[in-house]
Design a protein around this motif. Structure first.
Motif, PDB file in Angstrom:
ATOM      1  N   THR A 111      14.570  46.921  22.762  1.00 19.51           N
ATOM      2  CA  THR A 111      15.362  45.701  22.931  1.00 19.51           C
ATOM      3  C   THR A 111      14.888  45.005  24.202  1.00 19.51           C
ATOM      4  O   THR A 111      14.024  45.530  24.915  1.00 19.51           O
ATOM      5  CB  THR A 111      16.864  46.046  23.061  1.00 19.51           C
ATOM      6  N   PRO A 112      15.456  43.826  24.515  1.00 19.25           N
ATOM      7  CA  PRO A 112      15.089  43.181  25.776  1.00 19.25           C
ATOM      8  C   PRO A 112      15.468  44.013  27.009  1.00 19.25           C
ATOM      9  O   PRO A 112      14.936  43.796  28.093  1.00 19.25           O
ATOM     10  CB  PRO A 112      15.873  41.871  25.748  1.00 19.25           C
ATOM     11  N   ASN A 113      16.379  44.973  26.827  1.00 18.52           N
ATOM     12  CA  ASN A 113      16.805  45.818  27.944  1.00 18.52           C
ATOM     13  C   ASN A 113      16.012  47.103  28.076  1.00 18.52           C
ATOM     14  O   ASN A 113      16.088  47.769  29.099  1.00 18.52           O
ATOM     15  CB  ASN A 113      18.292  46.164  27.807  1.00 18.52           C
ATOM     16  N   GLY A 114      15.273  47.483  27.049  1.00 14.71           N
ATOM     17  CA  GLY A 114      14.473  48.700  27.152  1.00 14.71           C
ATOM     18  C   GLY A 114      14.230  49.370  25.834  1.00 14.71           C
ATOM     19  O   GLY A 114      14.750  48.976  24.790  1.00 14.71           O
ATOM     20  N   GLY A 115      13.443  50.396  25.877  1.00 19.13           N
ATOM     21  CA  GLY A 115      13.065  51.174  24.714  1.00 19.13           C
ATOM     22  C   GLY A 115      11.880  52.038  25.085  1.00 19.13           C
ATOM     23  O   GLY A 115      11.558  52.196  26.268  1.00 19.13           O
ATOM     24  N   GLU A 116      11.198  52.576  24.074  1.00 20.86           N
ATOM     25  CA  GLU A 116      10.071  53.457  24.342  1.00 20.86           C
ATOM     26  C   GLU A 116       8.979  53.215  23.314  1.00 20.86           C
ATOM     27  O   GLU A 116       9.246  52.993  22.137  1.00 20.86           O
ATOM     28  CB  GLU A 116      10.531  54.914  24.292  1.00 20.86           C
ATOM     29  N   VAL A 117       7.743  53.261  23.787  1.00 18.83           N
ATOM     30  CA  VAL A 117       6.595  53.014  22.926  1.00 18.83           C
ATOM     31  C   VAL A 117       5.486  54.005  23.282  1.00 18.83           C
ATOM     32  O   VAL A 117       5.396  54.464  24.423  1.00 18.83           O
ATOM     33  CB  VAL A 117       6.109  51.542  23.076  1.00 18.83           C
ATOM     34  N   LYS A 118       4.669  54.351  22.298  1.00 18.50           N
ATOM     35  CA  LYS A 118       3.527  55.222  22.523  1.00 18.50           C
ATOM     36  C   LYS A 118       2.263  54.387  22.355  1.00 18.50           C
ATOM     37  O   LYS A 118       2.012  53.832  21.287  1.00 18.50           O
ATOM     38  CB  LYS A 118       3.536  56.382  21.534  1.00 18.50           C
ATOM     39  N   VAL A 119       1.491  54.290  23.447  1.00 20.36           N
ATOM     40  CA  VAL A 119       0.245  53.519  23.445  1.00 20.36           C
ATOM     41  C   VAL A 119      -0.862  54.413  23.991  1.00 20.36           C
ATOM     42  O   VAL A 119      -0.705  55.024  25.058  1.00 20.36           O
ATOM     43  CB  VAL A 119       0.370  52.247  24.322  1.00 20.36           C
ATOM     44  N   ASN A 120      -1.959  54.498  23.262  1.00 25.07           N
ATOM     45  CA  ASN A 120      -3.107  55.318  23.670  1.00 25.07           C
ATOM     46  C   ASN A 120      -2.698  56.761  23.969  1.00 25.07           C
ATOM     47  O   ASN A 120      -3.174  57.371  24.924  1.00 25.07           O
ATOM     48  CB  ASN A 120      -3.814  54.714  24.882  1.00 25.07           C
ATOM     49  N   GLY A 121      -1.766  57.287  23.206  1.00 25.46           N
ATOM     50  CA  GLY A 121      -1.343  58.663  23.368  1.00 25.46           C
ATOM     51  C   GLY A 121      -0.359  58.903  24.497  1.00 25.46           C
ATOM     52  O   GLY A 121       0.007  60.040  24.765  1.00 25.46           O
ATOM     53  N   GLU A 122       0.091  57.858  25.180  1.00 27.69           N
ATOM     54  CA  GLU A 122       1.016  58.005  26.299  1.00 27.69           C
ATOM     55  C   GLU A 122       2.334  57.303  25.992  1.00 27.69           C
ATOM     56  O   GLU A 122       2.342  56.220  25.413  1.00 27.69           O
ATOM     57  CB  GLU A 122       0.425  57.397  27.572  1.00 27.69           C
TER      58      GLU A 122
END
Length: 167
Positions: A111-122
């Motif tokens: 959301t605009p307040n936050g979250g989590e994503v995995k990019v390039n294994g991190e």
């Protein structure tokens, strides 16, 4: 002490330049793993200690002082200049800057307040670009910018094949 230990200790005592040289080469070699220029500056200090050992072989205290002085001067004066020139050179992009444009996968709702994503294994903290945007877990995203330690992302539109990719 055995005669061999006595001879070896005597040789090292007479040839402190060799110890300084091995230390210098070891630090310079280790620098290749870090590329931070810190160990290289310490290697220059050790080399200066070795040169002092050649000129004044019996003065260990002088060798240590020269080594520390040169290493400190290199760390304080030369390293910042070299790092600044490297970072200002044409085409330089830090590893964080290289994240911009990378694709990843939302591992939690973003959301605009936050979250989590995995990019390039991190795993990274992330937020969406727009005030009303929500990206669901499992949706593919692309990095728009890096804001301190948080990635600003937007959803990747297109076919469902993106969901099968392992980021």
């Amino acid at each position: 002490m055995t005669p061999l230990e006595n001879d070896l200790a005597g040789w090292f005592g007479d040839n402190l330049w060799a110890i300084w040289g091995v230390l210098s080469l070891g630090l310079a070699t280790a620098e290749m793993l870090t590329l931070d220029l810190t160990l290289l500056m310490l290697a220059a200090g050790a080399a200066a200690g070795g040169l002092t050992a050649l000129v004044a072989p019996g003065l260990l205290w002088l060798q240590v002082i020269v080594s520390l002085a040169v290493a400190t001067a290199m760390l304080g004066l030369l390293r910042p200049t070299l790092l600044r020139r490297t970072r200002e050179s044409i085409g330089y992009r830090s590893s964080v800057d290289k994240l911009v444009g990378s694709q990843g996968l939302a591992t939690a709702a973003i959301t605009p307040n936050g979250g989590e994503v995995k990019v390039n294994g991190e795993l990274w903290s992330a937020r969406t670009m727009g005030p009303g945007d929500v990206i669901q877990a499992g949706d593919p995203v692309e990095v728009y910018e890096v804001d301190a330690t948080m990635l600003v992302v937007y959803p990747v539109t297109g076919s469902a094949q993106h969901r099968e990719l392992e980021f």
